[in-house]
Design an enzyme around this catalytic site. Sequence first.
Site, PDB file in Angstrom:
ATOM      1  N   GLY A 115       2.054  -3.597  -3.835  1.00  0.00           N
ATOM      2  CA  GLY A 115       2.597  -2.359  -3.291  1.00  0.00           C
ATOM      3  C   GLY A 115       3.572  -2.649  -2.161  1.00  0.00           C
ATOM      4  O   GLY A 115       4.726  -3.023  -2.381  1.00  0.00           O
ATOM      5  N   GLY A 116       3.092  -2.510  -0.938  1.00  0.00           N
ATOM      6  CA  GLY A 116       3.939  -2.616   0.256  1.00  0.00           C
ATOM      7  C   GLY A 116       4.874  -3.813   0.264  1.00  0.00           C
ATOM      8  O   GLY A 116       6.065  -3.684   0.565  1.00  0.00           O
TER       9      GLY A 116
ATOM     10  N   GLU B   2      -7.848  -3.549  -8.657  1.00  0.00           N
ATOM     11  CA  GLU B   2      -7.380  -3.194  -7.320  1.00  0.00           C
ATOM     12  C   GLU B   2      -8.516  -2.526  -6.548  1.00  0.00           C
ATOM     13  O   GLU B   2      -8.736  -1.316  -6.701  1.00  0.00           O
ATOM     14  CB  GLU B   2      -6.202  -2.217  -7.417  1.00  0.00           C
ATOM     15  CG  GLU B   2      -5.008  -2.754  -8.163  1.00  0.00           C
ATOM     16  CD  GLU B   2      -3.742  -2.060  -7.720  1.00  0.00           C
ATOM     17  OE1 GLU B   2      -2.840  -2.753  -7.238  1.00  0.00           O
ATOM     18  OE2 GLU B   2      -3.659  -0.825  -7.828  1.00  0.00           O
TER      19      GLU B   2
ATOM     20  N   GLU C  56      -4.416   5.786  -6.426  1.00  0.00           N
ATOM     21  CA  GLU C  56      -3.839   6.962  -5.758  1.00  0.00           C
ATOM     22  C   GLU C  56      -3.761   8.146  -6.732  1.00  0.00           C
ATOM     23  O   GLU C  56      -3.911   9.294  -6.334  1.00  0.00           O
ATOM     24  CB  GLU C  56      -2.452   6.614  -5.181  1.00  0.00           C
ATOM     25  CG  GLU C  56      -2.589   5.737  -3.939  1.00  0.00           C
ATOM     26  CD  GLU C  56      -1.426   4.801  -3.687  1.00  0.00           C
ATOM     27  OE1 GLU C  56      -0.341   4.997  -4.252  1.00  0.00           O
ATOM     28  OE2 GLU C  56      -1.624   3.836  -2.908  1.00  0.00           O
TER      29      GLU C  56
ATOM     30  N   HIS D 144      -3.756   4.263 -11.507  1.00  0.00           N
ATOM     31  CA  HIS D 144      -3.688   3.743 -10.128  1.00  0.00           C
ATOM     32  C   HIS D 144      -4.646   4.566  -9.259  1.00  0.00           C
ATOM     33  O   HIS D 144      -4.786   5.774  -9.451  1.00  0.00           O
ATOM     34  CB  HIS D 144      -2.248   3.837  -9.607  1.00  0.00           C
ATOM     35  CG  HIS D 144      -2.080   3.114  -8.304  1.00  0.00           C
ATOM     36  ND1 HIS D 144      -2.445   3.664  -7.103  1.00  0.00           N
ATOM     37  CD2 HIS D 144      -1.626   1.865  -8.029  1.00  0.00           C
ATOM     38  CE1 HIS D 144      -2.203   2.782  -6.138  1.00  0.00           C
ATOM     39  NE2 HIS D 144      -1.711   1.678  -6.681  1.00  0.00           N
TER      40      HIS D 144
ATOM     41  N   GLY E 152      -3.121  -1.064   0.602  1.00  0.00           N
ATOM     42  CA  GLY E 152      -2.365  -0.536   1.736  1.00  0.00           C
ATOM     43  C   GLY E 152      -3.107  -0.634   3.060  1.00  0.00           C
ATOM     44  O   GLY E 152      -2.695  -0.049   4.057  1.00  0.00           O
TER      45      GLY E 152
ATOM     46  N   SER F 151      -3.052  -5.337  -0.950  1.00  0.00           N
ATOM     47  CA  SER F 151      -2.511  -6.075   0.204  1.00  0.00           C
ATOM     48  C   SER F 151      -2.149  -7.515  -0.125  1.00  0.00           C
ATOM     49  O   SER F 151      -2.380  -8.431   0.677  1.00  0.00           O
ATOM     50  CB  SER F 151      -3.479  -6.006   1.394  1.00  0.00           C
ATOM     51  OG  SER F 151      -3.662  -4.663   1.803  1.00  0.00           O
TER      52      SER F 151
ATOM     53  N   LYS G 297       5.846   2.830  -5.514  1.00  0.00           N
ATOM     54  CA  LYS G 297       5.261   4.128  -5.130  1.00  0.00           C
ATOM     55  C   LYS G 297       6.384   5.139  -4.849  1.00  0.00           C
ATOM     56  O   LYS G 297       7.416   5.095  -5.506  1.00  0.00           O
ATOM     57  CB  LYS G 297       4.314   3.964  -3.941  1.00  0.00           C
ATOM     58  CG  LYS G 297       3.311   2.833  -4.155  1.00  0.00           C
ATOM     59  CD  LYS G 297       2.205   2.846  -3.147  1.00  0.00           C
ATOM     60  CE  LYS G 297       1.346   1.602  -3.331  1.00  0.00           C
ATOM     61  NZ  LYS G 297       0.067   1.672  -2.652  1.00  0.00           N
TER      62      LYS G 297
ATOM     63  N   ASN H  43       4.969  -2.313  -7.343  1.00  0.00           N
ATOM     64  CA  ASN H  43       4.782  -0.862  -7.451  1.00  0.00           C
ATOM     65  C   ASN H  43       5.385  -0.228  -6.210  1.00  0.00           C
ATOM     66  O   ASN H  43       4.815  -0.300  -5.129  1.00  0.00           O
ATOM     67  CB  ASN H  43       3.271  -0.560  -7.549  1.00  0.00           C
ATOM     68  CG  ASN H  43       2.991   0.934  -7.458  1.00  0.00           C
ATOM     69  OD1 ASN H  43       3.882   1.762  -7.676  1.00  0.00           O
ATOM     70  ND2 ASN H  43       1.755   1.287  -7.130  1.00  0.00           N
TER      71      ASN H  43
HETATM   72  C1  PEP Z   1      -0.807  -0.908  -5.035  1.00  0.00           C
HETATM   73  O1  PEP Z   1      -0.357   0.161  -4.703  1.00  0.00           O
HETATM   74  O2  PEP Z   1      -1.006  -1.127  -6.245  1.00  0.00           O
HETATM   75  C2  PEP Z   1      -1.098  -1.891  -4.008  1.00  0.00           C
HETATM   76  C3  PEP Z   1      -1.808  -2.943  -4.332  1.00  0.00           C
HETATM   77  O3  PEP Z   1      -0.612  -1.651  -2.738  1.00  0.00           O
HETATM   78  P1  PEP Z   1      -0.583  -2.699  -1.498  1.00  0.00           P
HETATM   79  O4  PEP Z   1      -0.070  -4.002  -2.035  1.00  0.00           O
HETATM   80  O5  PEP Z   1       0.335  -2.074  -0.509  1.00  0.00           O
HETATM   81  O6  PEP Z   1      -2.001  -2.815  -1.007  1.00  0.00           O
END
Ligand code: PEP
Length: 253
Positions: free
Chosen positions: A234-235, A167, A97, A95, A173, A213, A11, A9
């Site tokens: 994500g990251g 999640e 966010e 999600h 994040g 993460s 973002k 993802n």
């Molecule tokens: C996400 O945005 O779905 C996510 C899990 O981000 P991160 O891996 O950065 O925690």
Amino acid sequence: MRTPFVVGNWKLNKTIAEALALVTELKNQLGAVKGVAVGVAPVATAIHSVAKRLEGTQIATCAQNCHWEASGAWTGELSPQLLADAGASWVIVGHSERRQFFGDTSESVGKKAAAVIQAGLGAIVCVGESLAERDGGRTLGVVDEQLAGGLAGIDLAGAARLVIAYEPVWAIGTGRTATPAQAQEVHAHIRTRLAERYGQACADGIRIQYGGSVKPSNAEALMSERDIDGALVGGASLEAADFIAIVKAARPA
Ligand code: PEP
């Protein structure tokens, strides 16, 4: 029995040129990886270019959000039909966010998920508790409420194109990851709820991704848990090397 599914993802990151550079690397390096399904979710403006670049590969193009109506007076929105037209085959809905900053509720997530399935795409429905909810012992109750709303419009046939992403909001994040045991407990609970709704055979086939993460260093331990069937990343999905290492860690032993 379930093919793990790892989705990046991205973002609000990457121009079209940057997105193409990254997927070209993924395409070159993940071509030979077997036993794992892979997807990337670029910003909406890059979906078409990315999908074109990934044509003929096993890597799916995903969208990060959608509206529930197919068309009409909804300024600024994108429907599942238009995302499919651009080349997406999956849509992430709910999600954290979106829930936190854009007013998505279990009810609206349910409408979006149903619209995605109705349009013939796959839906990745995200659920997860905040730190206060976990500390208050409300994790499973929150997940139940999000699942009930999120899946309200998805029937047994539609569940064939359903993926759940667990999640925990406190792990997104933040660099804090749920332990494999913490994640497995919630994943097993989600599968029980899926079995109540769709029957055991169907629930046994639904992938439940973990997100929060996920990195090369923790991916294998998380994904070796019985009910963790891949990851929403994500990251770490913004760097080819990290994402590729996570995909490889998801390969069945
Ligand atoms: C996400 O945005 O779905 C996510 C899990 O981000 P991160 O891996 O950065 O925690």
